[in-house]
Design a protein around this motif. Structure first.
Motif, PDB file in Angstrom:
ATOM      1  N   THR A 285      43.499  58.039  56.132  1.00  0.00           N
ATOM      2  CA  THR A 285      42.537  57.931  57.011  1.00  0.00           C
ATOM      3  C   THR A 285      41.161  57.662  56.495  1.00  0.00           C
ATOM      4  O   THR A 285      40.986  57.920  55.201  1.00  0.00           O
TER       5      THR A 285
ATOM      6  N   GLU B  94      50.737  53.656  64.992  1.00  0.00           N
ATOM      7  CA  GLU B  94      50.752  54.662  63.947  1.00  0.00           C
ATOM      8  C   GLU B  94      49.956  53.856  62.778  1.00  0.00           C
ATOM      9  O   GLU B  94      50.283  52.626  62.618  1.00  0.00           O
ATOM     10  N   ARG B  95      49.345  54.720  62.024  1.00  0.00           N
ATOM     11  CA  ARG B  95      48.568  53.962  60.953  1.00  0.00           C
ATOM     12  C   ARG B  95      49.403  54.277  59.619  1.00  0.00           C
ATOM     13  O   ARG B  95      49.540  55.519  59.437  1.00  0.00           O
ATOM     14  N   ASP B  96      49.421  53.564  58.830  1.00  0.00           N
ATOM     15  CA  ASP B  96      49.863  53.897  57.552  1.00  0.00           C
ATOM     16  C   ASP B  96      48.671  54.072  56.377  1.00  0.00           C
ATOM     17  O   ASP B  96      47.736  53.437  56.751  1.00  0.00           O
ATOM     18  N   GLY B  97      48.895  54.862  55.577  1.00  0.00           N
ATOM     19  CA  GLY B  97      47.778  54.780  54.455  1.00  0.00           C
ATOM     20  C   GLY B  97      46.830  56.159  54.805  1.00  0.00           C
ATOM     21  O   GLY B  97      47.152  56.927  55.706  1.00  0.00           O
TER      22      GLY B  97
END
Length: 97
Positions: free
Chosen positions: A14, A9-12
């Motif tokens: 896109t 999962e990416r935080d922050g």
């Protein structure tokens, strides 16, 4: 059912969201610099004032174009450092006179 995307999962934000934020920030700073230039020209008629705020407007526009091209880190660097240097230089010259 299994998930197709099993990556972390990416935080922050896109990349697209980051570009949008930097474009909006560049446009807002460009508007603020233009308004400040108009106010400063009302109180002083210095060519240096026009030059410094002109440089800040050019750097804001450059950051806007870089953000649209996907170069958001360069845009942030140019926007932050460039505009700050232009405003501090104008303030320093104004305080000497």
């Amino acid at each position: 059912m299994s998930e197709v995307n099993t990556g972390p999962e990416r935080d922050g934000l896109t990349p697209r969201q980051a570009r949008g934020v930097r474009i909006a920030l560049s446009a807002a700073i460009m508007t603020a610099v233009a308004a400040t230039l108009a106010l400063r020209l009302g109180s002083t008629h210095s060519v240096l004032t026009v030059g410094f705020y002109g440089i800040a407007l050019i750097l804001s526009g450059t950051a806007l174009v870089l953000s649209r091209a996907g170069r958001t880190r360069w845009a942030t660097l140019i926007l932050g450092i460039g505009v700050a240097v232009a405003v501090v230089a104008e303030w320093a010259v104004a305080s000497m006179g």
